[in-house]
Write a protein that holds these residues in place. Structure first.
Motif, PDB file in Angstrom:
ATOM      1  N   GLN A  98       0.833  -1.201   0.000  1.00 13.76           N
ATOM      2  CA  GLN A  98       0.000   0.000   0.000  1.00 13.76           C
ATOM      3  C   GLN A  98       0.870   1.255   0.000  1.00 13.76           C
ATOM      4  O   GLN A  98       1.801   1.372   0.796  1.00 13.76           O
ATOM      5  CB  GLN A  98      -0.908   0.007   1.232  1.00 13.76           C
ATOM      6  N   ALA A  99       0.582   2.169  -0.907  1.00 10.46           N
ATOM      7  CA  ALA A  99       1.309   3.430  -1.017  1.00 10.46           C
ATOM      8  C   ALA A  99       0.350   4.586  -0.810  1.00 10.46           C
ATOM      9  O   ALA A  99      -0.785   4.563  -1.292  1.00 10.46           O
ATOM     10  CB  ALA A  99       1.989   3.546  -2.374  1.00 10.46           C
ATOM     11  N   THR A 100       0.805   5.610  -0.092  1.00  9.71           N
ATOM     12  CA  THR A 100      -0.017   6.769   0.223  1.00  9.71           C
ATOM     13  C   THR A 100       0.760   8.036  -0.088  1.00  9.71           C
ATOM     14  O   THR A 100       1.924   8.161   0.311  1.00  9.71           O
ATOM     15  CB  THR A 100      -0.400   6.782   1.718  1.00  9.71           C
ATOM     16  N   VAL A 101       0.159   8.961  -0.801  1.00  5.67           N
ATOM     17  CA  VAL A 101       0.773  10.265  -1.015  1.00  5.67           C
ATOM     18  C   VAL A 101       0.518  11.126   0.222  1.00  5.67           C
ATOM     19  O   VAL A 101      -0.617  11.472   0.538  1.00  5.67           O
ATOM     20  CB  VAL A 101       0.195  10.951  -2.268  1.00  5.67           C
ATOM     21  N   LEU A 102       1.584  11.461   0.938  1.00  7.01           N
ATOM     22  CA  LEU A 102       1.457  12.292   2.132  1.00  7.01           C
ATOM     23  C   LEU A 102       1.369  13.769   1.799  1.00  7.01           C
ATOM     24  O   LEU A 102       0.668  14.526   2.464  1.00  7.01           O
ATOM     25  CB  LEU A 102       2.640  12.060   3.073  1.00  7.01           C
ATOM     26  N   ALA A 103       2.105  14.192   0.791  1.00  7.54           N
ATOM     27  CA  ALA A 103       2.103  15.606   0.402  1.00  7.54           C
ATOM     28  C   ALA A 103       2.497  15.712  -1.062  1.00  7.54           C
ATOM     29  O   ALA A 103       3.305  14.924  -1.555  1.00  7.54           O
ATOM     30  CB  ALA A 103       3.078  16.415   1.261  1.00  7.54           C
ATOM     31  N   ASP A 104       1.897  16.674  -1.775  1.00  5.85           N
ATOM     32  CA  ASP A 104       2.306  16.915  -3.152  1.00  5.85           C
ATOM     33  C   ASP A 104       2.403  18.415  -3.387  1.00  5.85           C
ATOM     34  O   ASP A 104       2.393  19.208  -2.450  1.00  5.85           O
ATOM     35  CB  ASP A 104       1.388  16.212  -4.141  1.00  5.85           C
ATOM     36  N   GLY A 105       2.560  18.818  -4.654  1.00  9.34           N
ATOM     37  CA  GLY A 105       2.768  20.229  -4.948  1.00  9.34           C
ATOM     38  C   GLY A 105       4.118  20.722  -4.471  1.00  9.34           C
ATOM     39  O   GLY A 105       4.298  21.912  -4.198  1.00  9.34           O
ATOM     40  N   LEU A 106       5.101  19.813  -4.385  1.00  8.40           N
ATOM     41  CA  LEU A 106       6.430  20.153  -3.880  1.00  8.40           C
ATOM     42  C   LEU A 106       7.383  20.462  -5.039  1.00  8.40           C
ATOM     43  O   LEU A 106       7.293  19.869  -6.113  1.00  8.40           O
ATOM     44  CB  LEU A 106       6.984  19.011  -3.044  1.00  8.40           C
ATOM     45  N   ALA A 107       8.307  21.378  -4.801  1.00  9.49           N
ATOM     46  CA  ALA A 107       9.223  21.854  -5.837  1.00  9.49           C
ATOM     47  C   ALA A 107      10.465  20.973  -5.893  1.00  9.49           C
ATOM     48  O   ALA A 107      11.515  21.303  -5.351  1.00  9.49           O
ATOM     49  CB  ALA A 107       9.595  23.312  -5.581  1.00  9.49           C
ATOM     50  N   HIS A 108      10.328  19.821  -6.545  1.00 11.35           N
ATOM     51  CA  HIS A 108      11.401  18.849  -6.710  1.00 11.35           C
ATOM     52  C   HIS A 108      11.947  18.383  -5.352  1.00 11.35           C
ATOM     53  O   HIS A 108      13.102  18.643  -5.001  1.00 11.35           O
ATOM     54  CB  HIS A 108      12.543  19.417  -7.560  1.00 11.35           C
ATOM     55  N   PRO A 109      11.128  17.680  -4.561  1.00 10.89           N
ATOM     56  CA  PRO A 109      11.600  17.190  -3.266  1.00 10.89           C
ATOM     57  C   PRO A 109      12.740  16.207  -3.439  1.00 10.89           C
ATOM     58  O   PRO A 109      12.660  15.300  -4.265  1.00 10.89           O
ATOM     59  CB  PRO A 109      10.363  16.517  -2.677  1.00 10.89           C
ATOM     60  N   ASN A 110      13.793  16.397  -2.679  1.00  9.64           N
ATOM     61  CA  ASN A 110      14.981  15.559  -2.810  1.00  9.64           C
ATOM     62  C   ASN A 110      15.244  14.818  -1.508  1.00  9.64           C
ATOM     63  O   ASN A 110      14.943  13.650  -1.387  1.00  9.64           O
ATOM     64  CB  ASN A 110      16.168  16.429  -3.226  1.00  9.64           C
ATOM     65  N   GLY A 111      15.814  15.511  -0.502  1.00 10.38           N
ATOM     66  CA  GLY A 111      16.129  14.856   0.757  1.00 10.38           C
ATOM     67  C   GLY A 111      14.889  14.631   1.606  1.00 10.38           C
ATOM     68  O   GLY A 111      13.954  15.427   1.590  1.00 10.38           O
ATOM     69  N   VAL A 112      14.894  13.538   2.344  1.00 10.40           N
ATOM     70  CA  VAL A 112      13.821  13.260   3.299  1.00 10.40           C
ATOM     71  C   VAL A 112      14.408  12.486   4.474  1.00 10.40           C
ATOM     72  O   VAL A 112      15.148  11.528   4.282  1.00 10.40           O
ATOM     73  CB  VAL A 112      12.654  12.480   2.636  1.00 10.40           C
ATOM     74  N   THR A 113      14.120  12.935   5.688  1.00 17.92           N
ATOM     75  CA  THR A 113      14.617  12.254   6.885  1.00 17.92           C
ATOM     76  C   THR A 113      13.711  12.587   8.054  1.00 17.92           C
ATOM     77  O   THR A 113      13.100  13.665   8.101  1.00 17.92           O
ATOM     78  CB  THR A 113      16.064  12.662   7.204  1.00 17.92           C
ATOM     79  N   PHE A 114      13.616  11.667   9.002  1.00 13.46           N
ATOM     80  CA  PHE A 114      12.867  11.934  10.223  1.00 13.46           C
ATOM     81  C   PHE A 114      13.687  12.794  11.177  1.00 13.46           C
ATOM     82  O   PHE A 114      14.919  12.780  11.148  1.00 13.46           O
ATOM     83  CB  PHE A 114      12.525  10.615  10.932  1.00 13.46           C
ATOM     84  N   ASP A 115      12.984  13.521  12.044  1.00  7.95           N
ATOM     85  CA  ASP A 115      13.653  14.162  13.164  1.00  7.95           C
ATOM     86  C   ASP A 115      14.003  13.075  14.182  1.00  7.95           C
ATOM     87  O   ASP A 115      13.545  11.932  14.077  1.00  7.95           O
ATOM     88  CB  ASP A 115      12.785  15.262  13.772  1.00  7.95           C
ATOM     89  N   PRO A 116      14.861  13.369  15.175  1.00  3.55           N
ATOM     90  CA  PRO A 116      15.294  12.318  16.110  1.00  3.55           C
ATOM     91  C   PRO A 116      14.147  11.654  16.860  1.00  3.55           C
ATOM     92  O   PRO A 116      14.246  10.473  17.218  1.00  3.55           O
ATOM     93  CB  PRO A 116      16.232  13.067  17.066  1.00  3.55           C
ATOM     94  N   GLU A 117      13.067  12.384  17.097  1.00  2.00           N
ATOM     95  CA  GLU A 117      11.934  11.830  17.845  1.00  2.00           C
ATOM     96  C   GLU A 117      10.942  11.078  16.962  1.00  2.00           C
ATOM     97  O   GLU A 117       9.967  10.514  17.471  1.00  2.00           O
ATOM     98  CB  GLU A 117      11.199  12.948  18.586  1.00  2.00           C
ATOM     99  N   LEU A 118      11.170  11.075  15.654  1.00  2.96           N
ATOM    100  CA  LEU A 118      10.287  10.455  14.671  1.00  2.96           C
ATOM    101  C   LEU A 118       8.871  11.024  14.735  1.00  2.96           C
ATOM    102  O   LEU A 118       7.890  10.337  14.497  1.00  2.96           O
ATOM    103  CB  LEU A 118      10.246   8.929  14.835  1.00  2.96           C
TER     104      LEU A 118
END
Length: 351
Positions: free
Chosen positions: A203-223
């Protein structure tokens, strides 16, 4: 003009269709996982707005430009438990090593995995099953055993009716995947997405769109939320998630990166929440506090920078501060080491 992304929480069941091989021209356009730059300054002294300067030192010369593609581009550094560093070469042609293991003590390296069609842009070990996961720009996620054996297509196909161009990857503690989707990288169009894929790949879900070429993605330390970098706007945004991590509850632009002709590439965090923002178009990284203060700029030596174009990502030793940055350009693909401002955690190791 600021683009305001749209938030989603609609699941989508995907077909497990095989993807066609990436055209050679498309692979060349991919270079840097960003847009092509020219005339970028090789290096510059840190100004008062760039915090302190951290000098990186060369660990290994890993690759040279490939005759077939005219480029080499190292990405996705990942520290293994045995002390070796894995990197991916995005532009490696069929049959050449696409996942490479680097001995950090000697600088020696060897191929771990290759195939005919993949253009792998990131790598990370899943906390759920311990397998190595690779994002393929052409739209699939491949997993292997850590030694490169038993390759499997974990996910491929369209999401919400659109094909994906995958870049970076992050995992939550349960093994669900959060991936940046460049979505074709059309100039002037902000239609990139952040996609969540359940750990079973069904199962795949789009969390957010309309982004200007999203590249990096990472959680904060607290997730609690995701840091994402938008290459076309040189911004880092923060997406706060709900308890199930299936919906974005709030979103804002957190940091604007003053990088001149360079653009925001991959991003990582340390245990203190500091952000390590790689720069495409300059062999350097910008380091910010979680409150947006520019703390430092990581630079390679000026002489070396003359033959390098981009720093793409970093891996920080879990529980330690040795950081390993992937840097590439006409002189080849390299690994550089520097001392991070905070200790490494899972979120700063791969992706």
């Amino acid at each position: 003009m600021t683009t305001h992304p749209t938030l989603h929480s609609t699941p989508h069941r995907h077909p497990r269709a095989a993807l066609a091989a990436l055209a050679a021209g498309g692979l060349l356009v991919l270079a840097g996982c960003g847009t092509q730059t020219s005339g970028a300054p090789a290096s510059r002294p840190a100004s008062s707005g760039e915090g302190k300067t951290i000098r990186a030192t060369q660990v290994a010369h890993v690759t040279d430009p490939h005759e077939a593609t005219g480029r080499t581009l190292l990405e996705g550094p990942l520290l293994r438990e045995n002390g070796d560093l894995y990197v991916v070469d995005v532009t490696a042609p069929a049959g050449k090593p696409k996942v490479i293991s680097v001995d950090l003590a000697t600088g020696k390296h060897k191929g771990v995995y290759t195939d005919k069609t993949g253009a792998y842009t990131s790598a990370q070990i899943s906390p759920y099953d311990g397998r190595l996961y690779l994002t393929d720009y052409t739209g699939s996620v491949v997993s292997t055993e850590p030694d490169g054996s038993d390759p499997r297509t974990f996910f491929s196909g369209e999401v919400d009716g659109s094909a994906m161009n995958l870049d970076d990857i992050a995992f939550d503690d349960e093994g669900n995947l959060y991936i940046s989707d460049l979505h074709g990288m059309k100039p002037g169009k902000a239609d990139g997405r952040i996609v969540r894929i359940d750990r079973d790949g069904e199962q795949a879900t789009v969390l957010a769109d309309g982004l200007a070429h999203p590249n990096g993605v990472t959680f904060d330390p607290e997730l609690r939320g995701l840091w994402i970098s938008e290459l076309a706007e040189n911004t880092v945004s923060y997406l706060l998630l709900d308890a199930d991590k299936t919906t974005v509850t709030s979103q804002h632009e957190a940091v604007h990166v003053d990088a001149g002709v360079a653009q925001t590439d991959s991003i990582a965090v340390d245990a203190d929440g500091n952000l390590y923002q790689a720069l495409h178009g300059r062999p350097a990284m910008a380091v910010f506090s979680p409150n947006g203060e520019r703390l430092a700029t990581v630079e390679v030596p000026a002489k070396a920078a003359e033959g390098l174009e981009s720093a793409t990502n970093v891996a920080i030793t879990p529980g330690g501060r040795k950081a390993y940055m992937t840097v590439s350009g006409p002189d080849g693909g390299y690994v550089y080491r520097f001392t991070a401002l905070g200790d490494g955690i899972r979120q700063s190791n791969g992706g």
